[in-house]
Design a protein around this motif. Structure first.
Motif, mmCIF file in Angstrom:
data_model
loop_
_atom_site.group_PDB
_atom_site.id
_atom_site.type_symbol
_atom_site.label_atom_id
_atom_site.label_comp_id
_atom_site.label_asym_id
_atom_site.label_seq_id
_atom_site.Cartn_x
_atom_site.Cartn_y
_atom_site.Cartn_z
ATOM 1 N N ARG A 84 22.708 101.295 46.132
ATOM 2 C CA ARG A 84 21.610 102.245 46.280
ATOM 3 C C ARG A 84 21.304 102.437 47.767
ATOM 4 O O ARG A 84 21.192 101.457 48.503
ATOM 5 C CB ARG A 84 20.373 101.724 45.542
ATOM 6 C CG ARG A 84 19.529 102.847 44.987
ATOM 7 C CD ARG A 84 18.691 102.347 43.830
ATOM 8 N NE ARG A 84 19.497 101.766 42.755
ATOM 9 C CZ ARG A 84 19.017 100.938 41.839
ATOM 10 N NH1 ARG A 84 17.766 100.586 41.866
ATOM 11 N NH2 ARG A 84 19.797 100.474 40.898
ATOM 12 N N ARG A 86 18.650 103.308 49.582
ATOM 13 C CA ARG A 86 17.449 102.670 50.129
ATOM 14 C C ARG A 86 16.826 101.814 49.040
ATOM 15 O O ARG A 86 15.984 102.277 48.281
ATOM 16 C CB ARG A 86 16.444 103.716 50.601
ATOM 17 C CG ARG A 86 16.811 104.378 51.895
ATOM 18 C CD ARG A 86 15.984 103.855 53.069
ATOM 19 N NE ARG A 86 16.649 104.139 54.331
ATOM 20 C CZ ARG A 86 17.464 103.271 54.950
ATOM 21 N NH1 ARG A 86 17.694 102.095 54.429
ATOM 22 N NH2 ARG A 86 18.028 103.594 56.077
ATOM 23 N N TRP A 87 17.213 100.572 48.976
ATOM 24 C CA TRP A 87 16.655 99.699 47.949
ATOM 25 C C TRP A 87 15.473 98.955 48.545
ATOM 26 O O TRP A 87 15.584 98.283 49.562
ATOM 27 C CB TRP A 87 17.703 98.717 47.456
ATOM 28 C CG TRP A 87 17.199 97.831 46.364
ATOM 29 C CD1 TRP A 87 16.932 98.184 45.083
ATOM 30 C CD2 TRP A 87 16.891 96.440 46.456
ATOM 31 N NE1 TRP A 87 16.486 97.105 44.366
ATOM 32 C CE2 TRP A 87 16.439 96.031 45.184
ATOM 33 C CE3 TRP A 87 16.934 95.508 47.490
ATOM 34 C CZ2 TRP A 87 16.048 94.726 44.918
ATOM 35 C CZ3 TRP A 87 16.544 94.211 47.228
ATOM 36 C CH2 TRP A 87 16.109 93.830 45.942
ATOM 37 N N ARG A 88 14.310 99.071 47.925
ATOM 38 C CA ARG A 88 13.111 98.454 48.480
ATOM 39 C C ARG A 88 12.478 97.496 47.483
ATOM 40 O O ARG A 88 11.276 97.482 47.310
ATOM 41 C CB ARG A 88 12.092 99.537 48.874
ATOM 42 C CG ARG A 88 12.402 100.214 50.189
ATOM 43 C CD ARG A 88 11.647 99.562 51.343
ATOM 44 N NE ARG A 88 12.204 99.962 52.626
ATOM 45 C CZ ARG A 88 13.228 99.347 53.231
ATOM 46 N NH1 ARG A 88 13.803 98.311 52.651
ATOM 47 N NH2 ARG A 88 13.665 99.756 54.386
ATOM 48 N N GLY A 89 13.290 96.735 46.786
ATOM 49 C CA GLY A 89 12.729 95.813 45.801
ATOM 50 C C GLY A 89 12.285 94.514 46.449
ATOM 51 O O GLY A 89 12.551 94.251 47.609
ATOM 52 N N ARG A 90 11.566 93.722 45.683
ATOM 53 C CA ARG A 90 11.183 92.394 46.146
ATOM 54 C C ARG A 90 12.279 91.415 45.792
ATOM 55 O O ARG A 90 13.003 91.588 44.828
ATOM 56 C CB ARG A 90 9.921 91.933 45.410
ATOM 57 C CG ARG A 90 8.629 92.492 45.923
ATOM 58 C CD ARG A 90 7.530 91.992 44.995
ATOM 59 N NE ARG A 90 7.313 90.552 45.148
ATOM 60 C CZ ARG A 90 6.918 89.751 44.158
ATOM 61 N NH1 ARG A 90 6.744 90.225 42.954
ATOM 62 N NH2 ARG A 90 6.705 88.480 44.362
ATOM 63 N N ARG C 37 19.413 92.270 53.533
ATOM 64 C CA ARG C 37 18.693 92.081 54.778
ATOM 65 C C ARG C 37 18.640 90.641 55.288
ATOM 66 O O ARG C 37 18.677 90.404 56.473
ATOM 67 C CB ARG C 37 17.272 92.607 54.614
ATOM 68 C CG ARG C 37 16.824 93.376 55.811
ATOM 69 C CD ARG C 37 15.507 94.080 55.585
ATOM 70 N NE ARG C 37 15.146 94.192 54.181
ATOM 71 C CZ ARG C 37 13.898 94.123 53.758
ATOM 72 N NH1 ARG C 37 12.931 93.946 54.598
ATOM 73 N NH2 ARG C 37 13.616 94.246 52.463
ATOM 74 N N ARG C 41 19.128 86.838 50.361
ATOM 75 C CA ARG C 41 19.585 87.981 49.567
ATOM 76 C C ARG C 41 21.097 88.084 49.599
ATOM 77 O O ARG C 41 21.727 88.394 48.594
ATOM 78 C CB ARG C 41 18.980 89.262 50.121
ATOM 79 C CG ARG C 41 17.499 89.330 49.888
ATOM 80 C CD ARG C 41 16.947 90.661 50.280
ATOM 81 N NE ARG C 41 15.511 90.635 50.034
ATOM 82 C CZ ARG C 41 14.740 91.691 50.120
ATOM 83 N NH1 ARG C 41 15.272 92.850 50.449
ATOM 84 N NH2 ARG C 41 13.459 91.604 49.876
ATOM 85 N N ASP C 117 7.677 85.674 47.838
ATOM 86 C CA ASP C 117 8.617 86.470 48.601
ATOM 87 C C ASP C 117 9.342 85.619 49.635
ATOM 88 O O ASP C 117 8.834 84.608 50.084
ATOM 89 C CB ASP C 117 7.894 87.622 49.294
ATOM 90 C CG ASP C 117 7.485 88.669 48.275
ATOM 91 O OD1 ASP C 117 7.603 88.370 47.085
ATOM 92 O OD2 ASP C 117 7.037 89.746 48.679
ATOM 93 N N GLU C 119 10.309 86.830 52.588
ATOM 94 C CA GLU C 119 10.225 87.468 53.919
ATOM 95 C C GLU C 119 9.663 86.492 54.938
ATOM 96 O O GLU C 119 8.708 85.810 54.681
ATOM 97 C CB GLU C 119 9.326 88.705 53.842
ATOM 98 C CG GLU C 119 9.845 89.763 52.903
ATOM 99 C CD GLU C 119 11.257 90.192 53.253
ATOM 100 O OE1 GLU C 119 11.500 90.456 54.439
ATOM 101 O OE2 GLU C 119 12.115 90.261 52.367
#
Lengths: 161, 93, 119
Positions: A84, A86-90, C37, C41, C117, C119
């Motif tokens: 995808r 732009r994947w913006r999931g957590r 990122r 992940r 999370d 992050e």
């Protein structure tokens, strides 16, 4: 029997690997493979692994089918995440309270969780009996806790504990 | 016709696998941390092993399968050693 | 190119599709190494290549070599067995190593990370 063949499953697996590798069923291969399997199974016993108690081993089959199905499904899900634009999931860690204590059951659960793309086993605290996993597409912690406990831990509990 | 398809599919698969190896290589060079590089190395050798299997299919030789098996086992041992090394926490970057 | 020509047409198509699927999954997995990122992940991505990617490629080899040799060629299956046994071990150890290094560097206590999370 136990004296000469202390770990029948291990020896059988090693013999199978040998025969597959040689790609033949000639008597010589049975002989050499059998000798190797016995020797290596004996050496394995010297490591003093804890005894496995597996009840109702046929229950492994439906569990294996379920795991294969989940692996296929999560392969597609992770491929979707990667492709995808732009994947913006957590994504994040989830703590799961476990009832399972048997080392073999835990090992199997670790392999299942890690082999499934999208989830990975991070840490298990045997004192507090809490398992920590990392999930790539984390929408709702409660759903994941429920999935792991119901889909995988329940059958493992019935077999190993 | 179907044989031409298979020939084309094998070439396409090899290109895809080389692309995968390139991605892993890039991640290996970029890092940023040592664990990223080790993870990329792991993916790199899995792709290389699959590439060997396609080479085996193209050249009709089971020998490549055995080479692939050795890569699978040695790659595992190598990655395991790296991970164990990182676990000691004594790598200075 | 003798093996390819020895296959019956249906098998040639089947092997071609299997090879493409296997390489496709492996390639997407490696692409994930670049695109995702952070480390936790990225750990999930290469599993694609070592599960379905390897499965399809091994299946293609079993079909092709068995038909070409006229007898079951099952030693390729061992690659699948080895990879399914070994990949979880490497990944788990790597994640633990990453966790350990992050904690040591951040000067945090060696307690478990908080759920939530990454992050």
């Amino acid at each position: 029997m136990r004296r000469w063949l202390p770990h029948p499953l291990m020896a059988g697996f090693l013999l199978l690997v040998w025969l597959l590798m040689r790609g033949s069923l000639a008597p010589g291969d049975w002989l050499l493979g059998g000798a190797l399997a016995l020797g290596l199974a004996w050496a394995f016993g010297k490591l003093q692994p804890p005894r496995a108690r597996l009840r109702q081993p046929w229950r492994l089959l439906p569990l294996a089918l379920r795991v294969v199905y989940d692996i296929v499904r999560s392969n597609l899900a992770v491929a979707g995440v990667v492709l995808r634009p732009r994947w913006r999931g957590r994504s994040g860690f989830v703590a799961i309270p476990l009832e399972l204590e048997d080392p073999y059951g835990l090992a199997l659960l670790a392999c299942i969780v890690t082999s499934t793309p999208g989830t990975i086993w991070v840490d298990h605290d045997p004192v507090r009996r809490v398992l920590l996993i990392h999930v790539l597409a984390l929408a709702d912690e409660a759903i994941w806790i429920d999935t792991i406990k119901r889909r995988y831990e329940r059958p493992l509990l019935e077999m190993f504990q | 016709m179907s044989h031409a398809f298979l020939g084309g599919a094998l070439v396409a698969a090899q290109l895809l696998l080389v692309l995968g190896m390139a991605c892993a290589l890039l991640r290996m060079l970029r890092g940023p941390r040592a664990q990223d590089r080790v993870l990329a190395l792991d993916a790199f050798y899995v792709n290389a092993m699959l590439l060997l299997l396609t080479v085996g299919l193209r050249s009709d030789s089971v020998l490549y399968v055995e080479a692939a098996m050795i890569i699978a086992l040695l790659g595992f041992a190598g990655t395991l050693a790296f991970a164990k090394f990182l676990l000691r926490g004594e790598v200075i970057e | 190119m003798s093996l390819i020509e020895a296959l019956p047409p249906w098998a040639a198509v089947l092997v071609g599709v299997l090879v493409l699927l296997g390489a496709g999954f492996a390639c997407v997995g490696s692409l994930g190494l670049l695109r995702l990122r952070n480390f936790y992940r990225r750990v999930h991505a290469p599993t694609l290549g070592s599960t379905l990617g390897t499965f399809f490629m091994v299946a293609a080899c079993v079909v092709a070599f068995s038909l070409a040799q006229g007898r079951p060629a099952l030693q390729v299956l061992l690659i699948g067995v080895f990879l399914t046994l070994t990949t979880p071990i490497t990944l788990m150890l790597l994640v633990r190593a990453a966790l350990y290094r992050n904690r040591v560097e951040d000067g945090q206590s060696l307690a478990a990370p908080e759920p939530g999370d990454d992050e």
